[in-house]
Design a protein around this motif. Structure first.
Motif, PDB file in Angstrom:
ATOM      1  N   ALA A 137       0.837  -1.201   0.000  1.00 20.22           N
ATOM      2  CA  ALA A 137       0.000   0.000   0.000  1.00 20.22           C
ATOM      3  C   ALA A 137       0.874   1.254   0.000  1.00 20.22           C
ATOM      4  O   ALA A 137       0.599   2.222  -0.727  1.00 20.22           O
ATOM      5  N   GLN A 138       1.934   1.237   0.801  1.00 24.79           N
ATOM      6  CA  GLN A 138       2.851   2.375   0.869  1.00 24.79           C
ATOM      7  C   GLN A 138       3.538   2.601  -0.476  1.00 24.79           C
ATOM      8  O   GLN A 138       3.833   3.746  -0.855  1.00 24.79           O
ATOM      9  N   ALA A 139       3.766   1.512  -1.212  1.00 27.74           N
ATOM     10  CA  ALA A 139       4.429   1.603  -2.518  1.00 27.74           C
ATOM     11  C   ALA A 139       3.461   1.972  -3.638  1.00 27.74           C
ATOM     12  O   ALA A 139       3.868   2.137  -4.788  1.00 27.74           O
ATOM     13  N   GLY A 140       2.166   2.076  -3.307  1.00 28.13           N
ATOM     14  CA  GLY A 140       1.182   2.458  -4.304  1.00 28.13           C
ATOM     15  C   GLY A 140       0.688   1.332  -5.187  1.00 28.13           C
ATOM     16  O   GLY A 140       0.102   1.577  -6.246  1.00 28.13           O
ATOM     17  N   LEU A 141       0.900   0.090  -4.757  1.00 28.96           N
ATOM     18  CA  LEU A 141       0.413  -1.058  -5.527  1.00 28.96           C
ATOM     19  C   LEU A 141      -1.059  -1.294  -5.203  1.00 28.96           C
ATOM     20  O   LEU A 141      -1.428  -1.435  -4.028  1.00 28.96           O
ATOM     21  N   PRO A 142      -1.934  -1.348  -6.199  1.00 26.78           N
ATOM     22  CA  PRO A 142      -3.375  -1.516  -5.946  1.00 26.78           C
ATOM     23  C   PRO A 142      -3.706  -2.909  -5.424  1.00 26.78           C
ATOM     24  O   PRO A 142      -3.158  -3.904  -5.894  1.00 26.78           O
ATOM     25  N   GLN A 143      -4.612  -2.971  -4.436  1.00 27.78           N
ATOM     26  CA  GLN A 143      -4.995  -4.231  -3.806  1.00 27.78           C
ATOM     27  C   GLN A 143      -6.496  -4.226  -3.523  1.00 27.78           C
ATOM     28  O   GLN A 143      -7.150  -3.189  -3.587  1.00 27.78           O
ATOM     29  N   VAL A 144      -7.029  -5.397  -3.158  1.00 26.01           N
ATOM     30  CA  VAL A 144      -8.408  -5.455  -2.682  1.00 26.01           C
ATOM     31  C   VAL A 144      -8.459  -4.843  -1.280  1.00 26.01           C
ATOM     32  O   VAL A 144      -7.444  -4.742  -0.592  1.00 26.01           O
ATOM     33  N   LYS A 145      -9.654  -4.438  -0.825  1.00 29.50           N
ATOM     34  CA  LYS A 145      -9.809  -3.929   0.533  1.00 29.50           C
ATOM     35  C   LYS A 145      -9.551  -5.052   1.535  1.00 29.50           C
ATOM     36  O   LYS A 145      -9.880  -6.212   1.272  1.00 29.50           O
ATOM     37  N   TYR A 146      -8.979  -4.694   2.682  1.00 30.31           N
ATOM     38  CA  TYR A 146      -8.705  -5.713   3.695  1.00 30.31           C
ATOM     39  C   TYR A 146      -8.741  -5.095   5.086  1.00 30.31           C
ATOM     40  O   TYR A 146      -8.644  -3.873   5.254  1.00 30.31           O
ATOM     41  N   MET A 147      -8.867  -5.965   6.089  1.00 28.39           N
ATOM     42  CA  MET A 147      -8.813  -5.556   7.491  1.00 28.39           C
ATOM     43  C   MET A 147      -7.955  -6.560   8.264  1.00 28.39           C
ATOM     44  O   MET A 147      -7.949  -7.748   7.942  1.00 28.39           O
ATOM     45  N   ALA A 148      -7.257  -6.064   9.262  1.00 27.89           N
ATOM     46  CA  ALA A 148      -6.407  -6.918  10.088  1.00 27.89           C
ATOM     47  C   ALA A 148      -7.003  -7.053  11.492  1.00 27.89           C
ATOM     48  O   ALA A 148      -7.523  -6.087  12.049  1.00 27.89           O
ATOM     49  N   LEU A 149      -6.940  -8.259  12.045  1.00 27.46           N
ATOM     50  CA  LEU A 149      -7.434  -8.527  13.391  1.00 27.46           C
ATOM     51  C   LEU A 149      -6.412  -9.355  14.150  1.00 27.46           C
ATOM     52  O   LEU A 149      -5.520  -9.966  13.550  1.00 27.46           O
ATOM     53  N   THR A 150      -6.578  -9.410  15.465  1.00 21.18           N
ATOM     54  CA  THR A 150      -5.736 -10.252  16.305  1.00 21.18           C
ATOM     55  C   THR A 150      -6.567 -11.376  16.904  1.00 21.18           C
ATOM     56  O   THR A 150      -7.798 -11.287  16.989  1.00 21.18           O
ATOM     57  N   ARG A 151      -5.899 -12.410  17.344  1.00 22.05           N
ATOM     58  CA  ARG A 151      -6.574 -13.525  18.016  1.00 22.05           C
ATOM     59  C   ARG A 151      -7.327 -13.043  19.255  1.00 22.05           C
ATOM     60  O   ARG A 151      -8.449 -13.474  19.529  1.00 22.05           O
TER      61      ARG A 151
END
Length: 354
Positions: A137-151
């Protein structure tokens, strides 16, 4: 001419242990092939599932049979076979955690011996899906939307319901739940409802303490192989097609469940985009030697979205990475030779250009 001693390192403490053995058998055959037999002397080393290293005699038996060895409770995890001291260059083919995530790369770096593939940074960043996507994302590469979670968030009754609400509002259905640090589609689930989401999060949390949830996308799955160090080259593009709901572990490793189209039938402009973005991803993570970069091509919009990078991809004769190079004019034995030479180049100090 003195032959270089190549330490082929395989097995490992990972759910991809058996896949590593298959890859190692193909690489061993290539090192012993007529084209390379005068250059290299193969010394295989096998890491059992408990982490204990085995020398060439035992490792050769595993390569011969293709069967993993049972673990011994008396194994000494910190004792390396004596033959390890004579290795000129290592060829690790350890897929997944404890082999592809920077851990073995750190050990080999401390040994001060050249090794095939990325170093600690590229390996660790490429293995961790959350860290990888943040860097992309910082490099500007396009990706699908995502979310991060913890256990902790998933297994806490005070936070799980709010997190599921956020996922539904931000990503919607279908979406994919994945452990952050596992390969080969282990622990991944495609979900279409709240009940499936909660079950998938609970399952993924049993594999890893960090979880990623990605938005589903209607797209073709295409892949590009990278070869090189500071001036990497991109292969032609391949495409994966399958009848199952998604490219899960069973589909990936069951013969006949998936087809590889090489070259992928794509417009030239899309091929160029994929190759450029694959090289950008490779250099952004400071990878070396080899990588396979996976993309989604959304035909309806023409978008090319990066999915992930694999710094130690499957390396059997039927795997996508060597097949992409074979169809780009680089044979399997030649590919193995080039990777060994790239490892040696990376470890040497170049002359300064005036």
């Amino acid at each position: 001419m003195t032959k270089l001693r190549v330490g082929l390192l395989f097995g490992g403490r990972s759910g991809e242990h058996e896949v590593s053995i298959v890859s190692a058998r193909a690489i061993a055959e290539a090192i012993n092939a007529q084209e390379n037999a005068n250059k290299y002397e193969l010394l295989p080393f096998y890491i059992k599932k408990d982490g204990a290293w085995q020398g060439p005699d035992v490792a050769s038996q595993v390569l011969s049979t293709g069967e993993a060895l049972s673990c011994d409770s008396k194994s000494n995890l910190w004792q390396f076979p004596a033959e390890a001291e004579s290795i000129d260059v290592w060829f690790p083919i350890l897929h997944g955690p404890n082999g592809e995530d920077g851990t073995i790369q750190g050990l080999l770096s401390l040994m001060q011996v050249p090794f095939v593939g990325s170093g600690v940074l590229g390996s660790a960043a490429g293995m961790d899906k959350i860290g990888m996507k943040s860097i992309f994302a910082q490099a500007g590469l396009p990706q699908v939307k995502y979310m991060a979670l913890t256990r902790e968030e998933i297994w806490s009754k005070s936070t799980i319901f709010a997190k599921c609400d956020d996922i539904e509002q931000t990503l919607g259905y279908p979406c994919f739940v994945k452990p952050a640090n596992l390969g080969s589609s282990v622990g991944i689930a495609k979900v279409r409802s709240r009940s499936e989401l909660e079950a998938a999060l609970d399952s993924a949390a049993s594999y890893d303490r960090r979880i990623i949830v990605e938005s589903g996308v209607t797209a073709r799955e295409v892949e590009c192989a990278i070869l090189g160090n500071d001036s990497p080259k991109a292969s032609i593009i391949g495409e994966i097609t399958y009848e199952s709901d998604f490219y899960d572990y069973e589909t990936k490793y069951t013969i006949g469940r998936a087809d590889l189209l090489i070259p992928a039938p794509l417009p030239n402009s899309v091929i160029q985009q994929i190759q450029e973005k694959a090289i950008q991803a490779f250099t952004t993570l400071d990878c070396a030697g080899l990588a396979r970069v996976d993309f989604f091509y959304v035909e309806a919009t023409g978008e090319v979205l990066i999915n992930e990078i694999n710094t130690l991809p499957g390396f059997t004769s039927t795997s996508m990475y060597p097949q992409l190079w074979a169809n780009s004019g680089v044979s399997f034995p030649e590919l193995v030779d080039q990777l060994i030479q790239l490892a040696l180049q990376r470890s040497s100090i170049p002359e300064k250009h005036e």
